[in-house]
Motif scaffolding. Structure first.
Motif, PDB file in Angstrom:
ATOM      1  N   HIS A  77       2.495 -11.465  -3.129  1.00 21.37           N
ATOM      2  CA  HIS A  77       1.786 -11.554  -1.861  1.00 21.37           C
ATOM      3  C   HIS A  77       2.173 -10.415  -0.921  1.00 21.37           C
ATOM      4  O   HIS A  77       1.357  -9.978  -0.108  1.00 21.37           O
TER       5      HIS A  77
ATOM      6  N   ASN B 234      -1.683 -16.526   6.363  1.00 25.66           N
ATOM      7  CA  ASN B 234      -1.546 -17.021   5.000  1.00 25.66           C
ATOM      8  C   ASN B 234      -0.109 -17.493   4.826  1.00 25.66           C
ATOM      9  O   ASN B 234       0.810 -16.765   5.129  1.00 25.66           O
TER      10      ASN B 234
ATOM     11  N   LEU C 235       2.972 -19.367   2.516  1.00 26.44           N
ATOM     12  CA  LEU C 235       3.459 -19.779   1.204  1.00 26.44           C
ATOM     13  C   LEU C 235       4.612 -20.750   1.370  1.00 26.44           C
ATOM     14  O   LEU C 235       5.559 -20.482   2.103  1.00 26.44           O
TER      15      LEU C 235
ATOM     16  N   SER D 294       0.392 -22.313  -8.540  1.00 24.44           N
ATOM     17  CA  SER D 294       0.176 -22.555  -7.114  1.00 24.44           C
ATOM     18  C   SER D 294      -1.181 -23.197  -6.896  1.00 24.44           C
ATOM     19  O   SER D 294      -2.136 -22.930  -7.633  1.00 24.44           O
TER      20      SER D 294
ATOM     21  N   VAL E 126       0.088 -22.505  -1.382  1.00 21.96           N
ATOM     22  CA  VAL E 126      -0.320 -21.333  -0.617  1.00 21.96           C
ATOM     23  C   VAL E 126      -1.317 -21.801   0.429  1.00 21.96           C
ATOM     24  O   VAL E 126      -2.320 -22.434   0.091  1.00 21.96           O
TER      25      VAL E 126
ATOM     26  N   LEU F 272      -5.118 -13.805  -4.944  1.00 16.04           N
ATOM     27  CA  LEU F 272      -4.003 -14.747  -5.052  1.00 16.04           C
ATOM     28  C   LEU F 272      -3.833 -15.206  -6.493  1.00 16.04           C
ATOM     29  O   LEU F 272      -4.243 -16.290  -6.891  1.00 16.04           O
TER      30      LEU F 272
END
Length: 488
Positions: free
Chosen positions: A21, A38, A40, A56, A114, A143
């Protein structure tokens, strides 16, 4: 931009994902800026075998609107929607945490979360399409390791995000969306939902067919796309020799509609069966009030409503003299798991304990459509991944991570995963990708305890087989109707 929680343990596999990422290509970085934020959450588990692999799932919610709120006062200023969205996020996180501590489900795989920015329809009413498209494209293009998606909050934005994700062949579960067109598997083969096609248009059509009704009048609230979609479903599901005597529309968000014109037309065509596709708390009550004054609500008329036409200021609980006119109206209602179900009680108790530890994170101390929908969506998806790997010995978690088996991950993979949810126990989907809870047909009585679901139901339809079971004759407004064949 990526945000992370510094107090979380990060296993090695999660560090690899985090590095990905942080090294997004320029085009991806641009897309992520358009998403605002965004997040995580690296997975953690006390089970050593779980750390062998990781996958994920992405959650799509309007995170920039609520994620940084730190006090109850800030949530109050933000509005009830921010509380709902926080509950939804926590519901999904709970399901992931349970799977990560379950040695029998995905036994050698950690599940990361995520967080992807979704459409804030409260603060950005005109930006829904653009945000929904950017979110879905970012997941599909940028992603890696995201093998499934849960969330979004409105049917209108989900139509776009689900369609794009279906092009990428990434499964998506909707926890709260009721738009009937989301049941179209030709357009959305990778979308499914833990909720219902709102207003149950196909079920209403089936009931009318059972009663051998050949003519109806319809009135549609054009400001409610979900309710309007129900009337579309009804027309599509009815046979060709079915006659719609009149189909009228009005604006449910306005109070200056000409209801008398609608009612007078229904009287002129001698409409005996009237289908009201509208919201519960809207101008629908004013329409019903005018209909009642004109004699269109009587023992000679059967009203079928997609939502009860309550007065705008009705609390939803308890009797009210204004509700006398809607007694006998028929409403399809989902037959979900009982609050006394052992699994529901266990999840509810767990949630209540978590709320006591962190009220801001969990917002409420009971299960509701907000937290339960996300919990069931996420759990069903993860159990579906597990069942897929369990029943195909040649596959493993890396096949999921690398998106190497998309042909196996359409909505059919999640129709019967064995997950015991809070809405249905176990969760099952019908052929349209909707939760397969049976439909109860309710006739509204003078007991309006909606939270306790004490309305009288007279029949049930199995959503898998289509079988009807009649429990009693329906009590219509003012008594029974001799013109109906009651042999369901």
């Amino acid at each position: 931009m990526l945000h992370e929680r510094s107090n979380l343990h990060m296993p090695c596999s999660s560090l690899i994902l985090l590095a990905f990422h942080l090294l997004l290509p320029a085009t991806a970085t641009s897309r992520h800026r358009s998403l605002h934020s965004n997040f995580l959450i690296p997975a953690k588990s006390s089970i050593p075998a779980k750390h062998e692999n990781n996958i994920s799932i992405a959650l799509i919610l309007p995170y920039s609107s609520f994620w940084n709120l730190t006090t109850k006062e800030e949530y109050d200023r933000c509005g009830i929607q921010c509380s709902w969205w926080r509950q939804m996020d926590s519901g999904a996180e709970l399901a992931v945490a349970e799977v990560n501590e379950n040695p029998n489900i995905l036994p050698n795989t950690l599940v990361n979360i995520v967080r992807v920015e979704g459409w804030d329809w409260k603060n950005e009413p005109g930006g829904g399409v653009g945000i929904a498209a950017a979110s879905a494209i970012a997941i599909g293009e940028d992603l890696s390791g995201v093998v499934g998606v849960v969330g979004d909050t409105l049917g209108s934005s989900t139509l776009l995000s689900a369609a794009i994700l279906s092009q990428y062949r990434i499964p998506m579960c909707g926890p709260v969306q009721n738009l009937p067109s989301l049941s179209n598997k030709e357009n959305l083969p990778y979308f499914w939902r833990i909720t219902f096609s709102n207003t149950w248009g196909r079920d209403v059509a089936a009931l009318l067919a059972r009663w051998r009704v050949g003519r109806v009048a319809m009135v549609v609230d054009t400001d409610d796309v979900e309710a309007a979609g129900a009337c579309v479903d009804i027309k599509l599901a009815l046979s060709h020799n079915f006659i719609i005597l009149s189909e009228r529309r009005y604006r449910g968000s306005r109070m200056d509609n000409n209801y008398s014109d609608i009612v007078n037309e229904f009287l002129r065509v001698d409409a005996r069966y009237i289908i009201l596709c509208a919201s519960a708390w809207s101008a629908s009550y004013e329409l019903v009030r005018v209909a009642n004054a004109s004699g269109l609500i009587s023992p000679k008329h059967v009203w079928i409503a997609t939502n009860p036409p309550f007065p705008a200021d009705y609390s939803g609980v308890g009797s009210d003299p204004r509700l006398e006119m809607i007694q006998g109206m028929i409403l399809p209602f989902p037959f979900t798991a009982s609050p006394e179900d052992s699994n529901v009680k266990a999840v509810s108790s767990h949630w209540a304990n978590l709320y006591q530890q962190d009220p801001l994170k969990y917002q409420i101390d009971f299960l509701s459509w907000t937290n339960a929908g996300m919990y069931d969506c996420t759990g069903t998806m993860l159990y579906g991944f597990h069942r897929l790997l369990e029943t195909r010995a040649h596959l493993n978690s890396m096949d999921l991570y690398n998106r190497a088996i998309p042909e196996l991950l359409n909505f059919s993979a999640f129709k019967d995963t064995g997950f015991n949810g809070t809405l249905l126990h176990p969760v099952k989907l019908d052929g349209f990708g909707d939760i397969a809870a049976n439909t109860l047909f309710v006739s509204y009585s003078d007991e309006f305890e909606l939270q306790k679901v004490t309305q009288l139901s007279f029949a049930e339809m199995d959503k898998i087989s289509g079988t009807f079971v009649k429990w009693s004759d329906p009590p219509f407004h003012g008594g029974m109707l001799s013109m109906i064949s009651l042999d369901l």
